[in-house]
Design a protein around this motif. Sequence first.
Motif, short mmCIF file in Angstrom:
data_model
loop_
_atom_site.label_atom_id
_atom_site.label_comp_id
_atom_site.label_asym_id
_atom_site.label_seq_id
_atom_site.Cartn_x
_atom_site.Cartn_y
_atom_site.Cartn_z
N ALA A 160 1.05 -1.31 0.38
CA ALA A 160 0.20 0.60 -0.43
C ALA A 160 1.02 1.23 -0.24
CB ALA A 160 -0.82 -0.08 1.06
N ALA A 161 2.39 1.39 0.80
CA ALA A 161 3.19 2.52 0.74
C ALA A 161 3.45 2.25 -0.02
CB ALA A 161 4.09 2.10 1.76
N HIS A 162 3.70 1.83 -1.30
CA HIS A 162 4.69 1.23 -2.45
C HIS A 162 3.80 1.03 -3.75
CE1 HIS A 162 8.40 2.44 -0.80
NE2 HIS A 162 7.74 1.43 0.07
N THR A 163 2.49 1.47 -3.53
CA THR A 163 1.68 1.04 -4.84
C THR A 163 2.10 -0.29 -5.50
OG1 THR A 163 0.84 3.76 -4.72
CG2 THR A 163 -0.02 2.32 -6.19
N LYS A 164 2.34 -1.03 -4.68
CA LYS A 164 3.05 -2.77 -5.89
C LYS A 164 1.26 -3.18 -5.28
CE LYS A 164 7.06 -0.84 -6.07
NZ LYS A 164 7.38 -0.77 -7.30
N ALA A 165 1.35 -4.59 -6.85
CA ALA A 165 -0.52 -4.49 -6.49
C ALA A 165 0.68 -5.89 -5.51
CB ALA A 165 -0.38 -5.42 -7.57
N ILE A 166 -0.66 -7.09 -5.22
CA ILE A 166 -0.49 -8.07 -4.40
C ILE A 166 -1.33 -9.16 -4.15
CG2 ILE A 166 -1.39 -7.00 -1.93
CD1 ILE A 166 1.08 -8.23 -0.16
N VAL A 167 -0.54 -10.59 -4.06
CA VAL A 167 -1.57 -11.30 -3.98
C VAL A 167 -1.23 -12.27 -2.86
CG1 VAL A 167 -1.75 -14.06 -5.41
CG2 VAL A 167 -1.79 -11.60 -6.59
N VAL A 168 -2.43 -12.04 -1.69
CA VAL A 168 -1.66 -13.47 -0.98
C VAL A 168 -2.68 -14.13 -0.34
CG1 VAL A 168 -1.78 -13.07 1.76
CG2 VAL A 168 -1.84 -10.85 -0.06
N GLY A 169 -1.35 -15.40 -0.63
CA GLY A 169 -2.39 -16.47 -0.28
C GLY A 169 -2.79 -17.10 0.82
N THR A 170 -2.12 -16.36 2.08
CA THR A 170 -1.74 -16.60 3.40
C THR A 170 -3.42 -16.76 4.60
OG1 THR A 170 -0.12 -15.21 3.47
CG2 THR A 170 -1.12 -15.79 5.54
N THR A 171 -3.27 -17.68 4.98
CA THR A 171 -4.38 -17.62 5.67
C THR A 171 -4.22 -17.07 7.81
OG1 THR A 171 -4.08 -20.40 6.66
CG2 THR A 171 -4.66 -19.76 4.69
N GLY A 172 -5.55 -16.93 8.88
CA GLY A 172 -4.87 -17.02 9.51
C GLY A 172 -5.54 -15.63 10.34
N PHE A 173 -5.73 -14.83 9.13
CA PHE A 173 -6.01 -13.52 9.41
C PHE A 173 -6.80 -13.24 10.88
CE2 PHE A 173 -3.91 -12.59 5.48
CZ PHE A 173 -3.27 -12.25 5.61
N THR A 174 -7.13 -12.27 11.40
CA THR A 174 -7.95 -11.64 12.57
C THR A 174 -9.22 -10.90 11.70
OG1 THR A 174 -6.58 -10.06 13.65
CG2 THR A 174 -6.49 -12.13 14.40
N LEU B 173 -6.31 -0.76 3.78
CA LEU B 173 -5.74 -0.81 2.93
C LEU B 173 -5.85 -0.73 1.58
CD1 LEU B 173 -2.81 -2.01 5.27
CD2 LEU B 173 -2.81 -0.12 4.50
N SER B 174 -6.82 -1.83 0.40
CA SER B 174 -6.64 -2.40 -0.59
C SER B 174 -7.60 -1.11 -1.12
CB SER B 174 -7.51 -3.87 -0.52
OG SER B 174 -8.85 -3.62 -0.45
N GLN B 175 -7.55 -0.46 -0.01
CA GLN B 175 -8.26 0.75 -1.44
C GLN B 175 -7.13 1.18 -2.14
OE1 GLN B 175 -11.25 0.71 -1.29
NE2 GLN B 175 -11.20 -1.29 -0.56
N ASN B 176 -5.72 1.15 -2.51
CA ASN B 176 -4.71 2.33 -2.42
C ASN B 176 -4.34 1.39 -3.77
OD1 ASN B 176 -5.70 4.03 -1.13
ND2 ASN B 176 -4.04 3.40 0.82
N MET B 177 -4.49 0.24 -3.57
CA MET B 177 -3.46 -0.40 -4.59
C MET B 177 -3.90 -2.37 -4.76
SD MET B 177 -3.05 -2.27 -1.54
CE MET B 177 -2.07 -3.66 -0.65
N PRO B 178 -4.16 -2.43 -6.09
CA PRO B 178 -4.83 -3.94 -6.46
C PRO B 178 -4.20 -4.76 -5.95
CG PRO B 178 -3.57 -3.11 -8.91
CD PRO B 178 -2.40 -2.03 -7.00
#
Length: 135
Positions: free
Chosen positions: A89-103, A113-118
Amino acid sequence: MIRVLVTGATGKMGRRVIDLVHADPELELVGAITHRTHPALGRDAGELAGIGPLGVVLEHDCTRPLSQTHVIVDFSVAEAALAYIHLAAAHTKAIVVGTTGFTVSQHEEIRRLSQNMPCLIAPNMSVGVNVMLHV
């Protein structure tokens, strides 16, 4: 050419992503990140993934490869993934997350945060599971 930074690069999915990025002529691996205490730090990411040397060394800090990166692909742990999402988000980079376990609060922070980048969050990359989730 899409330049990819893989975080969680020493895990099973991270190594598989490195293999798939290398196999795709439209993608270029520019960095591979793992935990700062991982014994594979400094090794070639391709060798660790079982595909031979790629000239990309496993690092624990995203600073060097981030400027070259178009997209971050993360298969780490929730706390680290959230830090990578902040970085994207800080560097306006796209991100794909396959990680689990978020609260719940982490999911809310990710939405903000996802409002600022793909940003694609898919804790299960299985086509079958994702079809079932939509059914």
